[in-house]
Design an enzyme around this catalytic site. Structure first.
Site, mmCIF file in Angstrom:
data_model
loop_
_atom_site.group_PDB
_atom_site.id
_atom_site.type_symbol
_atom_site.label_atom_id
_atom_site.label_comp_id
_atom_site.label_asym_id
_atom_site.label_seq_id
_atom_site.Cartn_x
_atom_site.Cartn_y
_atom_site.Cartn_z
ATOM 1 N N LYS A 123 -0.535 1.540 1.280
ATOM 2 C CA LYS A 123 -0.725 1.679 2.810
ATOM 3 C C LYS A 123 -2.279 2.145 2.970
ATOM 4 O O LYS A 123 -3.022 2.594 2.107
ATOM 5 C CB LYS A 123 0.182 2.996 3.443
ATOM 6 C CG LYS A 123 1.531 2.421 3.387
ATOM 7 C CD LYS A 123 2.265 1.477 4.044
ATOM 8 C CE LYS A 123 3.693 0.886 3.871
ATOM 9 N NZ LYS A 123 4.113 -0.221 4.349
ATOM 10 N N SER A 157 3.480 -5.581 4.896
ATOM 11 C CA SER A 157 3.017 -4.528 5.994
ATOM 12 C C SER A 157 1.489 -4.343 5.756
ATOM 13 O O SER A 157 1.173 -3.483 6.802
ATOM 14 C CB SER A 157 3.869 -3.409 5.347
ATOM 15 O OG SER A 157 3.205 -2.928 3.951
#
Length: 194
Positions: free
Chosen positions: A97, A54
């Site tokens: 993230k 990701s």
């Protein structure tokens, strides 16, 4: 030079060690090391391993990182910081993230994949692909006073704030800031956030 019977030289004195004091010394030493290690891991930093794609191309599966925990004790997370957080309460799972939206801001992603903060186009180049699915950000999201909106750099292969599963990330769930890559050796170095 002669010495009297029963006199001890300094070399002999050094050889005589009280075993109780030696054991206590080792116990205190080990306790200090354990306490110092616990304090460092709990309050200063921890090692974490990237699992998944990701955050490609910034971070790749298997990267070993040091996450530092001190800066957010003295200051606020900033836009584009790479953070490690727990996505939901009572989770043993951690996500990594990039912060896109800050507390009090509104975030929206349009049908062309453009990110808007407070109605203005966000200038950034971390996500290499056009966002195909804006998820819950297709409608304007207003962040609370302690909430952040995060995205993975691999925008079309990331479970992030666009999903109900992650949603807005609370300040309390942030573990720390990804600071340095320590493995693989060919990529060792500080991570760029801004």
């Amino acid at each position: 030079m002669s010495r009297e019977k029963g006199q001890v030289t300094s070399a002999d004195e050094e050889k005589k060690v009280d075993p109780k004091k030696e054991v206590l010394s080792w116990i205190f030493y080990i306790a200090f090391v354990v306490l110092a290690t616990w304090l460092i891991l709990h309050y200063v930093g921890q090692r974490t391993v990237v699992d998944g794609s990701s955050m490609n191309d910034t971070l790749i599966d298997g990267d070993n990182l040091i996450v530092e925990k001190l800066s957010y004790r003295f200051g606020d997370p900033e836009r584009f910081d790479i953070i490690v957080f727990q996505p939901y309460e009572d989770s043993s799972e951690y996500y990594i993230k990039r912060i896109i939206g800050l507390p009090g801001e509104t975030v929206r992603i349009d049908e062309d994949g453009n990110i808007y903060i407070n109605g203005e186009l966000l200038e950034e180049d971390y996500g290499k692909e056009t966002i195909e699915n804006p998820g819950r950000a297709s409608e304007e999201i207003t962040l609370g006073e302690d909430e952040y909106f995060v995205l993975g750099d691999n925008r079309n292969n990331s479970t992030d704030s666009r999903t109900e599963r992650v949603g807005n990330v609370s300040r309390d769930s942030i573990v720390g800031k990804a600071w340095v890559r320590i493995w693989p050796l060919s990529s060792i170095g500080l991570l760029s956030h801004q």
